[in-house]
Design an enzyme around this catalytic site. Structure first.
Site, short mmCIF file in Angstrom:
data_model
loop_
_atom_site.label_atom_id
_atom_site.label_comp_id
_atom_site.label_asym_id
_atom_site.label_seq_id
_atom_site.Cartn_x
_atom_site.Cartn_y
_atom_site.Cartn_z
N LEU A 1 6.40 -23.03 -4.69
CA LEU A 1 6.32 -23.05 -3.23
C LEU A 1 5.12 -23.83 -2.72
O LEU A 1 4.04 -23.82 -3.31
CB LEU A 1 6.26 -21.62 -2.69
CG LEU A 1 7.47 -20.74 -3.06
CD1 LEU A 1 7.32 -19.35 -2.44
CD2 LEU A 1 8.79 -21.38 -2.63
N GLY B 1 5.62 -26.55 2.93
CA GLY B 1 6.94 -26.80 3.53
C GLY B 1 7.81 -25.56 3.44
O GLY B 1 8.40 -25.12 4.44
N HIS B 2 7.89 -24.97 2.26
CA HIS B 2 8.65 -23.72 2.10
C HIS B 2 8.08 -22.63 3.02
O HIS B 2 8.83 -21.87 3.65
CB HIS B 2 8.55 -23.21 0.66
CG HIS B 2 9.11 -24.11 -0.38
ND1 HIS B 2 8.31 -24.73 -1.32
CD2 HIS B 2 10.38 -24.50 -0.66
CE1 HIS B 2 9.08 -25.44 -2.14
NE2 HIS B 2 10.33 -25.33 -1.76
N LYS C 1 13.53 -31.87 5.51
CA LYS C 1 13.15 -32.71 4.36
C LYS C 1 14.39 -33.14 3.56
O LYS C 1 14.51 -34.27 3.14
CB LYS C 1 12.17 -31.93 3.49
CG LYS C 1 11.99 -32.42 2.08
CD LYS C 1 11.13 -33.64 2.04
CE LYS C 1 10.85 -34.17 0.66
NZ LYS C 1 11.63 -33.70 -0.43
N ASP C 2 15.30 -32.18 3.36
CA ASP C 2 16.55 -32.47 2.66
C ASP C 2 17.64 -32.64 3.72
O ASP C 2 18.48 -31.76 3.92
CB ASP C 2 16.87 -31.35 1.68
CG ASP C 2 15.80 -31.22 0.62
OD1 ASP C 2 15.86 -31.93 -0.38
OD2 ASP C 2 14.84 -30.43 0.82
N GLN D 1 21.34 -32.49 2.83
CA GLN D 1 21.65 -31.11 2.42
C GLN D 1 21.87 -30.21 3.62
O GLN D 1 22.78 -29.38 3.64
CB GLN D 1 20.50 -30.57 1.56
CG GLN D 1 20.57 -29.07 1.29
CD GLN D 1 19.47 -28.62 0.36
OE1 GLN D 1 19.54 -28.83 -0.83
NE2 GLN D 1 18.45 -28.00 0.91
P1 AMP Z 1 13.67 -26.54 -2.59
O1 AMP Z 1 12.79 -25.49 -3.19
O2 AMP Z 1 13.21 -27.94 -2.87
O3 AMP Z 1 15.13 -26.32 -2.88
O4 AMP Z 1 13.52 -26.38 -1.02
C1 AMP Z 1 13.83 -25.16 -0.40
C2 AMP Z 1 13.88 -25.38 1.09
O5 AMP Z 1 12.61 -25.83 1.55
C3 AMP Z 1 14.91 -26.44 1.50
O6 AMP Z 1 15.58 -26.01 2.68
C4 AMP Z 1 14.05 -27.64 1.75
O7 AMP Z 1 14.60 -28.56 2.67
C5 AMP Z 1 12.79 -27.00 2.33
N1 AMP Z 1 11.66 -27.90 2.19
C6 AMP Z 1 11.23 -28.53 1.06
N2 AMP Z 1 10.18 -29.33 1.33
C7 AMP Z 1 9.94 -29.23 2.66
C8 AMP Z 1 9.00 -29.82 3.55
N3 AMP Z 1 8.08 -30.70 3.13
N4 AMP Z 1 9.04 -29.48 4.85
C9 AMP Z 1 9.98 -28.60 5.29
N5 AMP Z 1 10.89 -28.00 4.51
C10 AMP Z 1 10.89 -28.31 3.21
#
Ligand code: AMP
Length: 289
Positions: free
Chosen positions: A44, A47-48, A160-161, A164
């Site tokens: 984490l 962003g998370h 960010k995604d 997705q």
């Molecule tokens: P992940 O752990 O990469 O699957 O991301 C989990 C969630 O966190 C997803 O909805 C991502 O889009 C979001 N996320 C990842 N990086 C960021 C970021 N820099 N800013 C905002 N949300 C993010």
């Protein structure tokens, strides 16, 4: 609304089985609490945490899930070496007073004999899917499974995604999943690099070159603000920024923000999206224009 004081973090309850998570969600439901869900793959970062904070603001019971989902990784991708750090993640989630963490094993989520997958249509087809065939099939499948196990009121995802988030909106609409989707802004490092769990792979030199992704997006925004409407001209200049930094471009696209159809002329809301390899690390970023 949750009114716990930030000064008294309590460890979240951590469960690893589907039965346990169902039980705790049912209990929270009985007490009439509004449930917020934040799905993650762990490792984490801020962003998370911005998603968790958004969930805490809007909901009374916040669930974070930590699961590195094998079905969304290609055979030659980084599933094995994807960063995993459950202890640090739990401390961060405790500091934000998350109520429940679901951190299952792969065998718990995909017991032997599970063979059903979710295929989302057109919006899943371009961009990421060219480099990562089957990626969104894995994403949609695990997210729907999490929605079924954790019937939250609101689920929080990051811009960010970008693709997705559209895939998940489409799935929820098409399959009548009774859950509201919120998409939260991209959290960036002070110099502009979008935060990502994969940034830990970058060497110091790659970290510098990775800045070219956000720089190319800023340039696109500036060009549009300055009156440029020709998508081809904008993309050429974005590619120049990325080429100069020596990163290997997967795609640079200007697209409709809802359909991801490419645009030739910027006439209305548009999203700029980039994906590039910096050394062995594949990074993505985007910006609404
Ligand atoms: P992940 O752990 O990469 O699957 O991301 C989990 C969630 O966190 C997803 O909805 C991502 O889009 C979001 N996320 C990842 N990086 C960021 C970021 N820099 N800013 C905002 N949300 C993010």
């Amino acid at each position: 609304m949750n009114t716990d004081s930030a000064s008294s973090p309590r460890l979240p309850l951590v469960v690893t089985t589907r039965d346990e998570v169902r039980h705790h969600i049912a209990t929270a439901r009985k007490t009439g609490r509004k449930i917020g869900l934040v799905p993650t793959m762990g490792a984490l970062h801020a962003g998370h945490l911005s998603l968790v904070k958004a969930a805490r603001r809007e909901c009374d019971f916040t669930v974070a899930t930590i699961f590195v989902n094998p079905t969304q990784f290609g055979p030659h991708e980084d599933f094995q070496k994807y960063p995993r750090n459950l202890d640090a993640d739990l401390k961060l989630l405790a500091s934000l007073n998350v109520d429940l963490v679901f951190a299952p094993t792969v065998a718990e989520m995909y017991p032997p004999g599970s063979t059903t997958f979710v295929e989302v249509g057109a919006v899943a087809a371009p961009l990421e899917s060219a480099a990562r065939p089957g990626h969104f099939r894995g994403v949609a499948t695990i997210v729907l499974k999490l929605f079924n196990l954790i019937p939250a009121d609101v689920a929080f995802f990051g811009q960010k995604d970008y693709q997705q988030s559209l895939v998940i909106r489409q799935m929820v609409a098409d399959l009548d999943v009774p859950i509201t989707i919120r998409v939260c802004p991209i959290v960036r490092e002070p110099d502009g690099l979008a935060m990502s769990s994969r940034n830990v792979y970058l060497s110091a030199d790659e970290r510098r070159r990775a800045l070219s992704l956000s720089m190319s997006l800023r340039l696109a925004a500036e060009l549009v603000a300055g009156g440029e409407r020709d998508a081809g001209a904008i993309i050429r200049q974005m590619r120049e920024v990325l080429d100069t930094a020596g990163v290997q471009i997967d795609y640079v696209a200007l697209a409709h923000p809802d359909t991801l159809e490419v645009v030739a002329n910027i006439q209305g809301p548009t999203v700029a999206l980039v994906a590039a390899r910096v050394g062995n690390t594949r990074l993505i970023d985007n910006q609404l224009l």
